[in-house]
Scaffold this motif. Structure first.
Motif, PDB file in Angstrom:
ATOM      1  N   ILE A  44       0.853  -1.200   0.000  1.00  0.00           N
ATOM      2  CA  ILE A  44       0.000   0.000   0.000  1.00  0.00           C
ATOM      3  C   ILE A  44       0.883   1.242   0.000  1.00  0.00           C
ATOM      4  CG2 ILE A  44      -1.830   1.262   1.168  1.00  0.00           C
ATOM      5  CD1 ILE A  44      -2.647  -1.486   0.041  1.00  0.00           C
ATOM      6  N   ILE A  45       0.647   2.122  -0.949  1.00  0.00           N
ATOM      7  CA  ILE A  45       1.436   3.346  -1.104  1.00  0.00           C
ATOM      8  C   ILE A  45       0.701   4.499  -0.428  1.00  0.00           C
ATOM      9  CG2 ILE A  45       2.379   4.989  -2.780  1.00  0.00           C
ATOM     10  CD1 ILE A  45       2.498   2.550  -4.748  1.00  0.00           C
ATOM     11  N   VAL A  46       1.414   5.212   0.453  1.00  0.00           N
ATOM     12  CA  VAL A  46       0.802   6.303   1.216  1.00  0.00           C
ATOM     13  C   VAL A  46       1.412   7.639   0.805  1.00  0.00           C
ATOM     14  CG1 VAL A  46       0.299   7.245   3.489  1.00  0.00           C
ATOM     15  CG2 VAL A  46       0.411   4.761   3.171  1.00  0.00           C
ATOM     16  N   MET A  47       0.544   8.518   0.331  1.00  0.00           N
ATOM     17  CA  MET A  47       0.931   9.890   0.005  1.00  0.00           C
ATOM     18  C   MET A  47       0.435  10.811   1.112  1.00  0.00           C
ATOM     19  SD  MET A  47       0.002  12.007  -3.487  1.00  0.00           S
ATOM     20  CE  MET A  47       0.627  13.670  -3.785  1.00  0.00           C
ATOM     21  N   MET A  48       1.130  11.912   1.312  1.00  0.00           N
ATOM     22  CA  MET A  48       0.757  12.877   2.344  1.00  0.00           C
ATOM     23  C   MET A  48       0.398  14.228   1.731  1.00  0.00           C
ATOM     24  SD  MET A  48       0.986  11.836   5.527  1.00  0.00           S
ATOM     25  CE  MET A  48       1.506  10.339   6.364  1.00  0.00           C
ATOM     26  N   ASP A  49      -0.597  14.874   2.312  1.00  0.00           N
ATOM     27  CA  ASP A  49      -0.822  16.293   2.058  1.00  0.00           C
ATOM     28  C   ASP A  49      -0.233  17.020   3.255  1.00  0.00           C
ATOM     29  OD1 ASP A  49      -1.573  18.679   1.031  1.00  0.00           O
ATOM     30  OD2 ASP A  49      -3.720  18.404   1.308  1.00  0.00           O
ATOM     31  N   SER A  50       0.264  18.216   3.043  1.00  0.00           N
ATOM     32  CA  SER A  50       1.063  18.867   4.084  1.00  0.00           C
ATOM     33  C   SER A  50       0.281  19.748   5.032  1.00  0.00           C
ATOM     34  CB  SER A  50       2.133  19.723   3.411  1.00  0.00           C
ATOM     35  OG  SER A  50       1.511  20.721   2.626  1.00  0.00           O
ATOM     36  N   GLY A  51      -0.932  20.135   4.660  1.00  0.00           N
ATOM     37  CA  GLY A  51      -1.682  21.115   5.429  1.00  0.00           C
ATOM     38  C   GLY A  51      -1.992  22.351   4.622  1.00  0.00           C
ATOM     39  N   GLY A  52      -1.620  22.300   3.318  1.00  0.00           N
ATOM     40  CA  GLY A  52      -1.903  23.433   2.444  1.00  0.00           C
ATOM     41  C   GLY A  52      -3.391  23.712   2.327  1.00  0.00           C
ATOM     42  N   TYR A  53      -4.202  22.654   2.317  1.00  0.00           N
ATOM     43  CA  TYR A  53      -5.648  22.839   2.211  1.00  0.00           C
ATOM     44  C   TYR A  53      -6.183  23.588   3.429  1.00  0.00           C
ATOM     45  CZ  TYR A  53     -10.606  21.809   1.573  1.00  0.00           C
ATOM     46  OH  TYR A  53     -11.966  21.918   1.413  1.00  0.00           O
ATOM     47  N   GLN A  54      -5.614  23.310   4.608  1.00  0.00           N
ATOM     48  CA  GLN A  54      -6.029  24.014   5.828  1.00  0.00           C
ATOM     49  C   GLN A  54      -5.639  25.490   5.756  1.00  0.00           C
ATOM     50  OE1 GLN A  54      -4.962  20.769   5.882  1.00  0.00           O
ATOM     51  NE2 GLN A  54      -7.063  20.161   6.400  1.00  0.00           N
ATOM     52  N   ILE A  55      -4.490  25.776   5.114  1.00  0.00           N
ATOM     53  CA  ILE A  55      -4.103  27.179   4.910  1.00  0.00           C
ATOM     54  C   ILE A  55      -5.128  27.868   4.017  1.00  0.00           C
ATOM     55  CG2 ILE A  55      -2.381  28.701   3.849  1.00  0.00           C
ATOM     56  CD1 ILE A  55      -0.222  26.751   4.734  1.00  0.00           C
ATOM     57  N   LEU A  56      -5.561  27.171   2.987  1.00  0.00           N
ATOM     58  CA  LEU A  56      -6.549  27.725   2.068  1.00  0.00           C
ATOM     59  C   LEU A  56      -7.866  27.994   2.787  1.00  0.00           C
ATOM     60  CD1 LEU A  56      -6.922  28.437  -0.943  1.00  0.00           C
ATOM     61  CD2 LEU A  56      -7.782  26.124  -1.304  1.00  0.00           C
ATOM     62  N   GLN A  57      -8.229  27.108   3.725  1.00  0.00           N
ATOM     63  CA  GLN A  57      -9.486  27.249   4.454  1.00  0.00           C
ATOM     64  C   GLN A  57      -9.413  28.291   5.562  1.00  0.00           C
ATOM     65  OE1 GLN A  57     -10.553  23.151   5.648  1.00  0.00           O
ATOM     66  NE2 GLN A  57     -12.447  23.491   4.506  1.00  0.00           N
ATOM     67  N   TYR A  58      -8.326  28.238   6.367  1.00  0.00           N
ATOM     68  CA  TYR A  58      -8.269  29.035   7.597  1.00  0.00           C
ATOM     69  C   TYR A  58      -7.252  30.169   7.559  1.00  0.00           C
ATOM     70  CZ  TYR A  58     -10.538  24.692   8.971  1.00  0.00           C
ATOM     71  OH  TYR A  58     -11.360  23.597   9.028  1.00  0.00           O
ATOM     72  N   GLY A  59      -6.439  30.226   6.492  1.00  0.00           N
ATOM     73  CA  GLY A  59      -5.497  31.323   6.363  1.00  0.00           C
ATOM     74  C   GLY A  59      -4.121  31.035   6.923  1.00  0.00           C
ATOM     75  N   ASN A  60      -4.034  30.083   7.859  1.00  0.00           N
ATOM     76  CA  ASN A  60      -2.730  29.765   8.447  1.00  0.00           C
ATOM     77  C   ASN A  60      -2.840  28.476   9.237  1.00  0.00           C
ATOM     78  OD1 ASN A  60      -0.057  30.019   9.027  1.00  0.00           O
ATOM     79  ND2 ASN A  60      -0.260  31.784  10.393  1.00  0.00           N
ATOM     80  N   VAL A  61      -1.701  27.858   9.513  1.00  0.00           N
ATOM     81  CA  VAL A  61      -1.648  26.680  10.383  1.00  0.00           C
ATOM     82  C   VAL A  61      -0.475  26.858  11.339  1.00  0.00           C
ATOM     83  CG1 VAL A  61      -2.735  25.051   8.793  1.00  0.00           C
ATOM     84  CG2 VAL A  61      -0.272  25.438   8.650  1.00  0.00           C
ATOM     85  N   ASN A  62      -0.615  26.306  12.513  1.00  0.00           N
ATOM     86  CA  ASN A  62       0.401  26.467  13.539  1.00  0.00           C
ATOM     87  C   ASN A  62       1.471  25.388  13.420  1.00  0.00           C
ATOM     88  OD1 ASN A  62       1.695  27.484  15.794  1.00  0.00           O
ATOM     89  ND2 ASN A  62       0.476  26.256  17.227  1.00  0.00           N
ATOM     90  N   ILE A  63       2.212  25.443  12.312  1.00  0.00           N
ATOM     91  CA  ILE A  63       3.293  24.483  12.075  1.00  0.00           C
ATOM     92  C   ILE A  63       4.219  25.084  11.036  1.00  0.00           C
ATOM     93  CG2 ILE A  63       2.231  23.201  10.161  1.00  0.00           C
ATOM     94  CD1 ILE A  63       3.200  20.622  11.591  1.00  0.00           C
ATOM     95  N   THR A  64       5.483  24.713  11.075  1.00  0.00           N
ATOM     96  CA  THR A  64       6.441  25.237  10.107  1.00  0.00           C
ATOM     97  C   THR A  64       6.668  24.240   8.976  1.00  0.00           C
ATOM     98  OG1 THR A  64       8.399  24.314  11.190  1.00  0.00           O
ATOM     99  CG2 THR A  64       7.614  26.468  11.969  1.00  0.00           C
ATOM    100  N   ASN A  65       7.214  24.768   7.904  1.00  0.00           N
ATOM    101  CA  ASN A  65       7.550  23.926   6.763  1.00  0.00           C
ATOM    102  C   ASN A  65       8.538  22.837   7.162  1.00  0.00           C
ATOM    103  OD1 ASN A  65       7.638  23.144   4.015  1.00  0.00           O
ATOM    104  ND2 ASN A  65       9.410  24.448   3.633  1.00  0.00           N
TER     105      ASN A  65
END
Length: 501
Positions: free
Chosen positions: A82-103
């Protein structure tokens, strides 16, 4: 080697390929269903039981909840294939403007839990109207991409394949700018076009075609291109034809929560259905009425499962079209599913030279092509042939054009054509005027695809107009034929000029 991409079959700018990951080879085009282990709409086992071997989940959410203690495969009890891909949280930035985590934190986290495919923390453009704001998201994303590249080189884990998102929204020049920069960073084996979700929700599929071209035309063909948020079946083959290799989406669940039922051509509200037009395990077991009477959670689970089957079915049908060299015909068929899809098809046609460039000259076993309307004249095989005829090397200073609406291949067996060849033996270049193709040299008329095709009994009138214009354009631009003679075996709807010196 991790990140290697091998192409097996091609049609238009689409292809079937194999991307090497730490947990096996991913066959593309591929769809990554979005999973959230913290919710139970549809279990991971339900998803994997459909036969799917690749999933995507959100690294930001998992890290925020401290959900993974060891590796993603161990904690989610996933098999080694099973191959697992990750999203980084960019969608949450799009929704909420920011996320409390660094690159840096999100990159190290994905490496630590041994994701097969990782994404750094980009800033999606979305559908912003202000170009300066769009440029800001592109520049931040590119800066974070450079930061990620430096960090990736230092990581002990070399088994994660890294993706560089391409941003720019609806501003195509910004997409080009972003794509070129992303392509230049060798640490990224895969690229991804971001910000299409809102555009797709608004059914701006023609704009999506432009966005894909702006990205794909400015990156290496050796790098797979992912489309974030591409989970609507009826647009998948168009995206693949333009060069998209993989998709991800939570659409199958989101639609189900709203009581929406996906087909490969459109979406229904479940309360509007009396029958299920599908034979998946859900639709063969239940009726719409029975689903409506279930509790909300079970209804959502079953509807999600059906929706996922439809997306996977579309992926497989698109692969089959590529295998058979019929992707263009499949797009023509799909185009009439919705006016917005038809607009996407029309927009795609303006990239006919791009599609012809990557469409293979040889496609395994030779199969006849299907010709329908005037748009069939823009399919790569026909475009390529028209280009050839514009450079045709004549062997005589006189041309003979045989016209007749009822001429059919094999042309060389036609008695009228045989007589013409005898009549003008070695004194003229002899052509057949034929809809879609224009001028066909009799000596080449058995070559693919000049005799290997099927067309309607009643060819649309617009095809005759376009073909006549094509032939007359070629004739008018040649300065070498002193005489062009028309030989009519029957009445013809093609209106061709003759030249007499």
């Amino acid at each position: 080697m991790i990140g290697d991409f091998e192409v097996k079959d091609e049609d238009l700018a689409g292809r079937i390929g194999y991307l090497t990951t730490a947990h096996g080879k991913l066959e593309t085009p591929a769809f990554f269903p979005v999973i959230n282990p913290l919710r139970n709409d549809l279990s991971i086992n339900d998803i994997l039981n459909t036969g799917i071997k690749n999933i995507i989940t959100n690294a930001f959410i998992l890290k925020k909840r401290d959900y993974i203690k060891d590796t993603i495969h161990k904690d989610l009890r996933l098999d080694n294939d099973i191959i697992v891909m990750m999203d980084s949280g960019g969608y949450q930035i799009l929704q909420y403007g920011n996320v409390n985590i660094t690159n840096s934190e999100i990159i190290k986290y994905q490496s630590k839990i041994k994701a097969d495919i990782g994404v750094f923390l980009d800033v999606p453009t979305g559908d912003v109207e202000n170009k300066h704001e769009a440029l800001r998201t592109v520049e931040i994303t590119m800066k974070r991409g450079e930061e990620a590249a430096n960090l990736i080189r230092e990581l002990d884990n070399k088994d994660t394949l890294w993706v560089h998102p391409i941003q720019g929204g609806k501003f195509l020049d910004l997409i080009e700018y972003s794509a070129k920069k992303a392509n230049s960073l060798e640490e990224f084996s895969m690229l991804a076009l971001g910000s299409p979700t809102v555009i797709m929700e608004k059914y701006n599929y023609d704009l999506l075609i432009d966005m894909i071209f702006a990205a794909r035309a400015n990156i290496s063909r050796g790098k797979p291109l992912h489309l974030f948020g591409g989970g609507v079946p009826h647009i998948i083959p168009f995206a693949v034809a333009m060069g998209i290799d993989s998709f991800d989406s939570a659409s199958y669940i989101l639609y189900a929560r709203d009581g929406r039922y996906l087909t490969r051509n459109r979406t229904y509200k479940i309360e509007d259905l009396e029958y299920f037009p599908c034979s998946c395990p859900v639709c063969t077991k239940y009726t719409p009425k029975e689903l409506m009477e279930m509790d909300e959670d079970e209804q959502t689970r079953l509807l999600s499962l059906h929706n996922l089957y439809k997306i996977l079915e579309e992926i497989k049908e698109t692969k089959l079209a590529i295998k058979e060299g019929r992707l263009f015909e499949y797009l023509q068929e799909k185009a009439f599913s919705h006016p917005a899809v038809y607009s996407a098809f029309q927009n795609l046609l303006k990239y006919s030279l791009y599609l012809e460039k990557y469409d293979p000259r040889v496609k395994g076993e030779v199969k006849g092509i299907f010709l329908f309307d005037q748009y069939s004249m823009i399919r790569p095989e026909i475009v390529r042939y028209h280009q050839y005829m514009r450079k045709y090397k004549q062997s005589s200073d006189m041309a003979v054009i045989i016209c007749g609406d009822f001429l059919e291949p094999p042309f060389i067996s036609n008695e009228f054509i045989k007589d013409i060849l005898v009549k003008y033996s070695n004194s003229a270049d002899v052509f057949i005027a034929f809809p879609y193709y224009g001028l066909i040299p009799v000596t080449l008329s058995e070559s693919f695809p000049l005799s290997q095709f099927e067309k309607p009994t009643n060819v649309p009138n617009y095809v005759y107009i376009e073909t006549s214009n094509l032939i007359n354009d070629i004739i008018s631009k040649t300065k070498k034929y002193r005489k062009v003679i028309l030989e009519m075996c029957e009445n013809s709807k093609l209106h061709i000029m003759s030249i007499s010196s």
